[in-house]
Design an enzyme around this catalytic site. Structure first.
Site, PDB file in Angstrom:
ATOM      1  N   SER A 108      13.722  60.959  52.198  1.00  0.00           N
ATOM      2  CA  SER A 108      13.333  60.347  53.472  1.00  0.00           C
ATOM      3  C   SER A 108      14.108  59.090  53.836  1.00  0.00           C
ATOM      4  O   SER A 108      13.982  58.601  54.964  1.00  0.00           O
ATOM      5  CB  SER A 108      11.834  60.037  53.462  1.00  0.00           C
ATOM      6  OG  SER A 108      11.087  61.224  53.603  1.00  0.00           O
ATOM      7  N   ALA A 121       2.071  76.884  52.804  1.00  0.00           N
ATOM      8  CA  ALA A 121       3.163  77.862  52.862  1.00  0.00           C
ATOM      9  C   ALA A 121       4.537  77.204  52.776  1.00  0.00           C
ATOM     10  O   ALA A 121       5.542  77.896  52.571  1.00  0.00           O
ATOM     11  CB  ALA A 121       3.062  78.680  54.153  1.00  0.00           C
ATOM     12  N   TYR A 152       2.404  59.252  58.730  1.00  0.00           N
ATOM     13  CA  TYR A 152       3.710  59.758  58.309  1.00  0.00           C
ATOM     14  C   TYR A 152       3.794  61.276  58.434  1.00  0.00           C
ATOM     15  O   TYR A 152       2.912  61.994  57.956  1.00  0.00           O
ATOM     16  CB  TYR A 152       3.961  59.350  56.859  1.00  0.00           C
ATOM     17  CG  TYR A 152       5.379  59.544  56.396  1.00  0.00           C
ATOM     18  CD1 TYR A 152       6.333  58.567  56.612  1.00  0.00           C
ATOM     19  CD2 TYR A 152       5.760  60.713  55.736  1.00  0.00           C
ATOM     20  CE1 TYR A 152       7.636  58.733  56.172  1.00  0.00           C
ATOM     21  CE2 TYR A 152       7.057  60.886  55.304  1.00  0.00           C
ATOM     22  CZ  TYR A 152       8.001  59.888  55.522  1.00  0.00           C
ATOM     23  OH  TYR A 152       9.288  60.068  55.091  1.00  0.00           O
ATOM     24  N   SER A 153       4.837  61.749  59.078  1.00  0.00           N
ATOM     25  CA  SER A 153       5.028  63.188  59.244  1.00  0.00           C
ATOM     26  C   SER A 153       6.508  63.522  59.278  1.00  0.00           C
ATOM     27  O   SER A 153       7.245  63.056  60.157  1.00  0.00           O
ATOM     28  CB  SER A 153       4.370  63.679  60.535  1.00  0.00           C
ATOM     29  OG  SER A 153       4.678  65.037  60.776  1.00  0.00           O
ATOM     30  N   ASN A 154       6.955  64.322  58.321  1.00  0.00           N
ATOM     31  CA  ASN A 154       8.348  64.762  58.312  1.00  0.00           C
ATOM     32  C   ASN A 154       8.706  65.570  59.544  1.00  0.00           C
ATOM     33  O   ASN A 154       9.869  65.612  59.958  1.00  0.00           O
ATOM     34  CB  ASN A 154       8.614  65.587  57.051  1.00  0.00           C
ATOM     35  CG  ASN A 154       8.722  64.734  55.809  1.00  0.00           C
ATOM     36  OD1 ASN A 154       9.646  63.936  55.664  1.00  0.00           O
ATOM     37  ND2 ASN A 154       7.769  64.872  54.908  1.00  0.00           N
ATOM     38  N   GLY A 213      12.544  57.399  49.487  1.00  0.00           N
ATOM     39  CA  GLY A 213      12.799  58.803  49.776  1.00  0.00           C
ATOM     40  C   GLY A 213      12.731  59.644  48.524  1.00  0.00           C
ATOM     41  O   GLY A 213      13.184  59.214  47.459  1.00  0.00           O
TER      42      GLY A 213
END
Length: 383
Positions: free
Chosen positions: A99, A158, A196-198, A335
């Site tokens: 990250s 998934a 937080y969201s990728n 990260g």
């Protein structure tokens, strides 16, 4: 105990500030001042060596530590880059930086805004119609500071299932990553919170590609890697890491399961949110250039460091976060990518920096290893 005693003795001799050292120059010869500076440097090296030894003793194969002050950079490596062959880790080895990549992507987006090719207040719907629910209410700025409410695709079971089952070279497209997030409920209405969201950066990467008509990898190369001469940095598409690199390790299963070499792994699981490969030295040079004003004009750098607050008190800027250490507030990111952990931060004026890179996944670390990691970073930065 020995290292702490040395540090205390040196502190008493030198004082804790630069002004204390300057005040002593009248009564000390240049040779004496040089000797004391050398002693201080020796104590720092001893401290970092002891911290790194604690990491290695608690299961981390290897670590690279990069410190910099006023642009003068020092790099040291401890441990192994590949366990099976007992190959020593080198400071020139590449890591997957996870990250930390978000800072690079945010810089590109801000450069495009500076060039009037897009606006941070543009909606996702404008650039990527139909990509995410409620895209007409979500802005680019909200993607960059995690206030969009778009869920994190990593929360979908998934996401990693095929990889953990052994299909480590499987390619997952950015659109498929977003689809995994779309299958989850939004975290909150856009702009009403921060989490937080990728997925935010996956969407941002797709917008960059749409706005420029070229790949994100090309934009990174032309706007950051090439101008800053970061020759060991790139955004891969293949599961292998090119050039000299650290092997990454991940404990699959419960203790006493051994760490598995997961170096060969599809970078597509991360894309814009965490796919970059670089050396610790390159990462340090990037943040020095960014906070030193070489990549963005002051007004945009100020926006990058303007934060929103999440429900747990965490603060998010535009691809940067503040971190509080015993010696003050620093800026950068942590990260991780399967098998790797990188932490890189700099003072706001970029005069002091520290970067550490480990080749063990943080999810595979013991509590002692995690604590040793935090101690190593703080000692590296605060000295």
């Amino acid at each position: 105990m020995k290292v702490r005693s040395v540090v205390l003795a040196v502190s008493l001799l030198l004082g804790v500030s630069a002004c204390g050292e300057e005040a002593s120059r009248d009564s000390l010869s240049r040779e004496q001042v040089a000797q004391r500076k050398a002693a201080h440097g020796d104590s720092q090296r001893e401290r970092l060596a002891a911290d790194s030894a604690a990491l290695l003793a608690n299961g981390v194969p290897g670590v690279v530590v990069v410190t910099a002050e006023n642009g003068r950079q020092t790099s040291t490596a401890w441990g192994e880059g590949e366990v099976a062959t007992h190959t020593p880790l080198a400071v020139s080895d590449r890591f997957r930086i996870g990250s930390v990549s978000k800072s690079y992507v945010a810089v590109i987006m801000l450069q495009l805004a500076d060039e009037k090719r897009l606006s941070l207040d543009d909606t996702v719907e404008k650039w990527q119609p139909g990509l995410v629910p409620n895209g007409a209410q979500i802005t680019i700025r909200q993607l960059l500071n995690h206030s969009s409410g778009i869920p994190n695709y990593e929360d979908n079971p998934a996401y990693l299932a095929p990889y953990l089952a052994g299909d480590v070279t499987r390619v997952t497209t950015p659109q498929q990553l977003v689809a995994l997030a779309n299958a989850l409920k939004p975290a909150f209405a856009p702009g009403t919170g921060a989490a937080y969201s990728n997925t935010n950066y996956t969407v941002a990467g797709l917008i960059i590609e749409k706005a420029t008509g070229t790949s994100l990898a090309h934009q990174l190369e032309q706007r950051i890697f090439k101008p800053l001469e970061l020759r060991s940095s790139y955004l891969p598409t293949a599961p292998e890491i090119a050039g000299p690199h650290a092997h990454g390790y991940f404990v699959i299963g419960k203790p006493p399961a051994k760490a598995t070499d997961v170096t060969r792994f599809s970078p597509s699981i991360a894309f814009a949110g965490g796919g970059i490969v670089a050396t610790a030295g390159d990462v340090s040079a990037f943040y020095r250039a960014l906070l030193g004003g070489r990549l963005l004009p002051p007004a945009l750098l100020k926006q990058m460091m303007t934060t929103v607050t999440g429900s747990k008190g965490e603060k998010f800027g535009l691809g940067l976060v503040p971190r509080t250490l015993r010696c003050g507030t620093v800026w950068g990111l942590d990260g991780n990518f399967p098998g790797y952990l990188v932490q890189s931060y700099a003072s706001q004026d970029a005069k002091r920096q520290a970067t550490i890179a480990l080749n063990l996944d943080p999810n595979s670390m013991s509590q002692k290893a995690a604590a040793a990691t935090e101690k190593l970073f703080e000692d590296a930065f605060c000295g």
